[in-house]
Design an enzyme around this catalytic site. Structure first.
Site, PDB file in Angstrom:
ATOM      1  N   CYS A 132       2.576   0.170 -23.643  1.00  0.00           N
ATOM      2  CA  CYS A 132       2.358  -0.357 -22.294  1.00  0.00           C
ATOM      3  C   CYS A 132       1.644   0.663 -21.413  1.00  0.00           C
ATOM      4  CB  CYS A 132       3.685  -0.770 -21.677  1.00  0.00           C
ATOM      5  SG  CYS A 132       3.500  -1.433 -20.011  1.00  0.00           S
ATOM      6  N   CYS A 135       2.790   0.637 -17.765  1.00  0.00           N
ATOM      7  CA  CYS A 135       4.064   1.339 -17.524  1.00  0.00           C
ATOM      8  C   CYS A 135       3.880   2.854 -17.589  1.00  0.00           C
ATOM      9  CB  CYS A 135       5.115   0.990 -18.581  1.00  0.00           C
ATOM     10  SG  CYS A 135       5.167  -0.701 -19.113  1.00  0.00           S
ATOM     11  N   ASP A 136       3.173   3.319 -18.602  1.00  0.00           N
ATOM     12  CA  ASP A 136       3.227   4.749 -18.939  1.00  0.00           C
ATOM     13  C   ASP A 136       1.923   5.517 -18.728  1.00  0.00           C
ATOM     14  OD1 ASP A 136       5.869   4.411 -19.692  1.00  0.00           O
ATOM     15  OD2 ASP A 136       5.345   3.858 -21.742  1.00  0.00           O
TER      16      ASP A 136
END
Ligand code: NDP
Length: 307
Positions: A132, A135-136
């Site tokens: 992701c 997300c990261d």
């Protein structure tokens, strides 16, 4: 008989639980195979509104669960094994061996990011290996990263990652991208993005550091082996929606995503929320949003039965 059964405890399922519990519908929630859903596999979540300093993924899910529990949500430690939605009430069989009946069902079983499945890759999930970028990605400032895959997700994530990373290498097993032309062109014209064509990952390297330091690649046409230095490894080879128990019962697209109209499936009383019906946005906040929609739809449906 239950009024509402909710399948899944990710952002969609727990939001649906919160809303139906507050509406006094006493929802029964199947925890599913991965309680808390995909957010439990991430670290810091910086893009869920209301947390200006960010919040750890598992903590966010614990909060959502506590909030749903406060209003009377009940949980069972089970996953759904099979369903019979042909009659009324709707019938479900859990992997706890029990049979459940309900007037409405909200499916929030999510999707699972696909990984290549290499041992070295699995070992490093959460330590440089992720699926992701949204997300990261921000954790990889000024370091090189790679993205595995050649579809829309891969090119979109690669372009997103150029905001942070010093260089982004897309590793694709063929000599042509699957991604739509407009998105592929955007990636190919970005000076920070390079594509390693006809290449597969043989091993994710960690050089005894316990976090990703590179990848060993194989050119599938020439057999040549090479190494690429990266600090982040983003798997973007697709997601698998968790819809196996509903095959033959509900309408799905060719990749198995449930087809919905405002969270309504083709079966009255059965609703779907979150990633199980969304291959495009796949965010915690959109999952929560559709969880709320499904809860309101279920509530209205129950009212229509009474009326
Ligand atoms: P796709 O299935 O479209 O693409 C997966 C990619 O991963 C392909 O390039 C495939 O290679 C590669 N791949 C699959 N398995 C392996 C493997 N074992 N080893 C190496 N490579 C592998 O998935 P996406 O997640 O990219 O997209 C899913 C859907 O969501 C699509 O319909 C897409 O259009 C849509 N989407 C739309 C977006 C948008 O419009 N903004 C953004 C993201 C997704 P190969 O090409 O050789 O098969």
């Amino acid at each position: 008989m239950e009024k509402v059964v909710i399948l899944g405890t990710g952002a969609a399922g727990l939001t649906a639980a919160l809303y139906t519990a507050r509406a006094n519908l006493e929802p029964l929630v199947f925890e599913g195979l991965e309680p808390g859903g995909q957010l439990t596999t991430t670290t810091e979540v910086e893009n869920f509104p209301g947390f200006p300093q960010g919040i750890m993924g598992p903590a966010l899910m614990e909060n959502m669960r506590a909030q749903a529990t406060r209003f009377g949500t009940r949980f069972v430690r089970a996953s759904v094994e099979s369903v019979d939605f042909s009659g009324s009430p709707l019938s479900l069989k859990g992997d706890d061996g029990k049979q459940y009946e309900s007037a409405t069902v909200i499916i929030a079983t999510g999707a699972t990011a696909k990984y290549l499945g290499l041992e070295s890759e699995q070992k490093l999930i959460g330590r440089g290996v992720t699926a992701c970028a949204t997300c990261d990605g921000a954790f990889y400032r000024d370091v090189p990263v790679c993205v595995i895959g050649g579809g829309d997700t891969a090119v979109e994530e690669a372009v997103f990652l150029t905001r942070f990373a010093s260089k982004v290498t897309i590793i694709h097993r063929r000599d042509q991208l699957r991604a739509s032309k407009i998105m592929a062109d955007r990636a190919l014209s970005n000076p920070k993005i390079e594509v390693m064509w006809d290449s597969t990952v043989e091993e994710v390297l960690d050089v005894e550091k316990g976090e990703v330091t590179g990848v060993r690649l194989k050119n599938v046409k020439t057999g040549e082996i090479s190494e690429l230095e990266v600090a982040g490894y983003f798997s973007a080879i697709g997601h698998k929606p968790n819809t196996d128990p509903f095959k033959g019962q509900l309408d799905m697209d060719e990749t198995g995503y449930l087809i919905t109209d405002k969270t309504r499936t083709n079966t009255p009383g059965v609703f779907a929320a979150g990633d199980v019906q969304d291959s495009v946005y796949r965010q915690a906040v959109t999952a929560a949003g559709t969880g709320c929609m499904a809860a309101l739809e279920a509530e209205r449906y129950l009212e229509s039965l009474e009326g």
